[in-house]
Design a protein around this motif. Structure first.
Motif, PDB file in Angstrom:
ATOM      1  N   PHE A  59      -7.954   5.343   1.091  1.00 43.91           N
ATOM      2  CA  PHE A  59      -7.383   5.267  -0.248  1.00 43.91           C
ATOM      3  C   PHE A  59      -8.525   5.095  -1.253  1.00 43.91           C
ATOM      4  O   PHE A  59      -9.447   4.303  -1.031  1.00 43.91           O
ATOM      5  CB  PHE A  59      -6.417   4.086  -0.373  1.00 43.91           C
TER       6      PHE A  59
ATOM      7  N   GLN B 259      -3.390   2.571  10.419  1.00 44.27           N
ATOM      8  CA  GLN B 259      -2.035   3.088  10.574  1.00 44.27           C
ATOM      9  C   GLN B 259      -1.876   3.529  12.033  1.00 44.27           C
ATOM     10  O   GLN B 259      -2.409   4.570  12.447  1.00 44.27           O
ATOM     11  CB  GLN B 259      -1.766   4.260   9.640  1.00 44.27           C
TER      12      GLN B 259
ATOM     13  N   ARG C   6      -6.406   5.331   7.466  1.00 48.11           N
ATOM     14  CA  ARG C   6      -6.169   6.139   6.271  1.00 48.11           C
ATOM     15  C   ARG C   6      -7.091   5.653   5.169  1.00 48.11           C
ATOM     16  O   ARG C   6      -7.414   4.462   5.072  1.00 48.11           O
ATOM     17  CB  ARG C   6      -4.705   6.061   5.836  1.00 48.11           C
TER      18      ARG C   6
ATOM     19  N   HIS D 203     -13.091   2.201  -2.638  1.00 47.78           N
ATOM     20  CA  HIS D 203     -12.242   2.777  -1.600  1.00 47.78           C
ATOM     21  C   HIS D 203     -11.677   1.663  -0.744  1.00 47.78           C
ATOM     22  O   HIS D 203     -12.128   0.508  -0.797  1.00 47.78           O
ATOM     23  CB  HIS D 203     -13.051   3.743  -0.718  1.00 47.78           C
TER      24      HIS D 203
ATOM     25  N   PRO E  15      -3.452  10.330  10.616  1.00 39.12           N
ATOM     26  CA  PRO E  15      -4.587   9.463  10.294  1.00 39.12           C
ATOM     27  C   PRO E  15      -5.876   9.959  10.935  1.00 39.12           C
ATOM     28  O   PRO E  15      -5.873  10.834  11.813  1.00 39.12           O
ATOM     29  CB  PRO E  15      -4.154   8.112  10.870  1.00 39.12           C
TER      30      PRO E  15
ATOM     31  N   TRP F 132       0.844  -1.197   0.000  1.00 35.43           N
ATOM     32  CA  TRP F 132       0.000   0.000   0.000  1.00 35.43           C
ATOM     33  C   TRP F 132       0.872   1.236   0.000  1.00 35.43           C
ATOM     34  O   TRP F 132       1.889   1.284   0.690  1.00 35.43           O
ATOM     35  CB  TRP F 132      -0.919  -0.010   1.221  1.00 35.43           C
ATOM     36  N   PRO F 133       0.506   2.268  -0.669  1.00 37.18           N
ATOM     37  CA  PRO F 133      -0.661   2.298  -1.574  1.00 37.18           C
ATOM     38  C   PRO F 133      -0.377   1.572  -2.881  1.00 37.18           C
ATOM     39  O   PRO F 133       0.735   1.621  -3.399  1.00 37.18           O
ATOM     40  CB  PRO F 133      -0.885   3.783  -1.811  1.00 37.18           C
TER      41      PRO F 133
ATOM     42  N   THR G 204      -6.640  11.026   2.962  1.00 34.30           N
ATOM     43  CA  THR G 204      -7.001  11.180   4.377  1.00 34.30           C
ATOM     44  C   THR G 204      -6.824  12.616   4.845  1.00 34.30           C
ATOM     45  O   THR G 204      -7.744  13.223   5.412  1.00 34.30           O
ATOM     46  CB  THR G 204      -6.149  10.242   5.243  1.00 34.30           C
TER      47      THR G 204
ATOM     48  N   GLN H 166      -3.775   4.070  -6.618  1.00 34.75           N
ATOM     49  CA  GLN H 166      -4.495   4.473  -5.424  1.00 34.75           C
ATOM     50  C   GLN H 166      -3.928   5.791  -4.889  1.00 34.75           C
ATOM     51  O   GLN H 166      -2.739   6.070  -5.017  1.00 34.75           O
ATOM     52  CB  GLN H 166      -4.386   3.399  -4.343  1.00 34.75           C
ATOM     53  N   ARG H 167      -4.793   6.557  -4.297  1.00 31.47           N
ATOM     54  CA  ARG H 167      -4.379   7.854  -3.755  1.00 31.47           C
ATOM     55  C   ARG H 167      -4.877   7.991  -2.316  1.00 31.47           C
ATOM     56  O   ARG H 167      -6.032   7.690  -2.019  1.00 31.47           O
ATOM     57  CB  ARG H 167      -4.942   8.990  -4.609  1.00 31.47           C
ATOM     58  N   ASP H 168      -3.993   8.429  -1.441  1.00 26.22           N
ATOM     59  CA  ASP H 168      -4.331   8.647  -0.034  1.00 26.22           C
ATOM     60  C   ASP H 168      -4.937  10.047   0.113  1.00 26.22           C
ATOM     61  O   ASP H 168      -4.255  11.054  -0.086  1.00 26.22           O
ATOM     62  CB  ASP H 168      -3.081   8.516   0.830  1.00 26.22           C
TER      63      ASP H 168
END
Length: 346
Positions: free
Chosen positions: A89, A82, A87, A77, A57, A39-40, A48, A44-46
């Motif tokens: 994604f 964490q 978080r 999603h 987080p 991950w990611p 958060t 994928q994009r974080d």
């Protein structure tokens, strides 16, 4: 003859030595590099920190909200833990859409005030207005302590409006209201004014200014009427203490209705406190006469009944607005003025 049974044969020492030997320790495997995190994932994009507006987080509650929102909008999603937080994604191609949905939910929720059953309602202070009106009433009561000459006519207020059960049973029921305005002496007057201001401030905080004064007057009049009907002729009384204890009873009734059903000690505490105050304060006499326990008791009971009814009504409809409070106050004033008008004309 020696015993040759197999169970009694002597053990071989070599077998005992072999049984006590430990197996050889396994060879340790060489250390391998830690497994790389997946991950990611690519694509994928974080989001958060963009969703929360602060670094780090998110909490578990916020993560559950995000999961419900995005699932309801069919946006792929993934929520990963964490440390002590979580978080979020989402696919890069749908990150803007996901952030817009989360922002729209936050704006919609911010505009809605959630009901908190444990929170006390915010009420504006009413005691300054109560003190002002009680000051005017005290001045009027002081004016009625003596005699007055109006247009050459001598008016003795006590003879016109004092409580007399025989005259009331003969038809002069206006004395149930006018007797509330008359007092024996200044000490009697200021004592009732001080206690009335205290109980009215607490009652009007629950009901509003106009409705509180109307309930107090109605309880005082009803208490005097009940006292005359039950005890019969031969009584003379005056003073606002019946209305004062009516305000105390109405306060207990309104608070009890707000906590209905009173199945616990905490919920029934307002009514119990009102009864204790009745027991402690209800032993005061008037005009040097015997203690008017009947007037105090009937005033308290009338106020409790009226307060309970008003409390259920307020619980269902809410506190009346300014116009309604003015109407309730005007109704109380006009009723008292009409009673005095009848007394003077007769």
């Amino acid at each position: 003859m020696p015993d040759t049974h197999p169970l009694f044969e002597p053990a071989d020492p070599r077998e005992d030595a072999a049984a006590t030997q430990r197996p050889p320790a396994p060879k340790r495997l060489p250390r391998t590099a830690p497994r790389p995190s997946l991950w990611p994932r690519p694509g994928q994009r974080d989001i958060t920190e963009e969703a929360t507006g602060k670094p780090g987080p998110a909490t578990a509650i916020r993560a559950r909200e995000w999961e419900m929102i995005l699932a309801s909008r069919a946006i792929p999603h993934s929520i990963r833990r964490q440390g002590s937080g979580y978080r979020l994604f989402v696919p890069r191609r749908r990150a803007v859409e996901a952030l817009a949905e989360l922002a729209g939910y936050a704006a919609e929720r911010a505009a809605i005030v959630l009901y908190d059953p444990e929170a006390e309602p915010v009420r504006p202070p009413v005691w300054p207005a109560v003190l002002a009106w009680m000051g005017l009433l005290t001045a009027a009561w002081g004016f009625m302590l003596g005699e007055t000459v109006v247009f050459g006519r001598r008016i003795v207020w006590k003879s016109l409006g004092a409580g007399d059960s025989a005259l009331m049973l003969a038809g002069q029921w206006q004395r149930a209201a006018t007797a509330l305005c008359l007092h024996a002496d200044p000490a009697h007057l200021f004592g009732n004014a001080a206690s009335g201001a205290l109980f009215l401030s607490l009652l009007c905080r629950e009901t509003g200014l106009g409705l509180g004064f109307a309930l107090t007057l109605a309880a005082g009049v009803a208490g005097n009427v009940l006292k005359v009907l039950i005890q019969g002729p031969g009584m003379h009384f005056l003073g606002a203490s019946t209305a004062v204890f009516g305000a105390l009873g109405a306060l207990g009734g309104v608070r009890l209705a707000n906590q209905w059903p009173p199945l616990t000690f905490r919920r029934s505490a307002p009514a119990g406190a009102a009864l204790m105050l009745l027991a402690m304060l209800g032993a005061g006499g008037e005009d040097g006469m015997a203690v008017d326990l009947a007037g105090h008791l009937f005033g308290f009971a009338s106020g409790a009944a009226l307060g309970l009814a008003a409390g259920f009504w307020l619980k269902r409809r809410g506190e009346p607005g300014t116009a309604a409070q003015v109407l309730w106050g005007a109704l109380a004033f006009l009723s008292l003025a009409a009673a005095w008008g009848v007394a003077v004309v007769r």
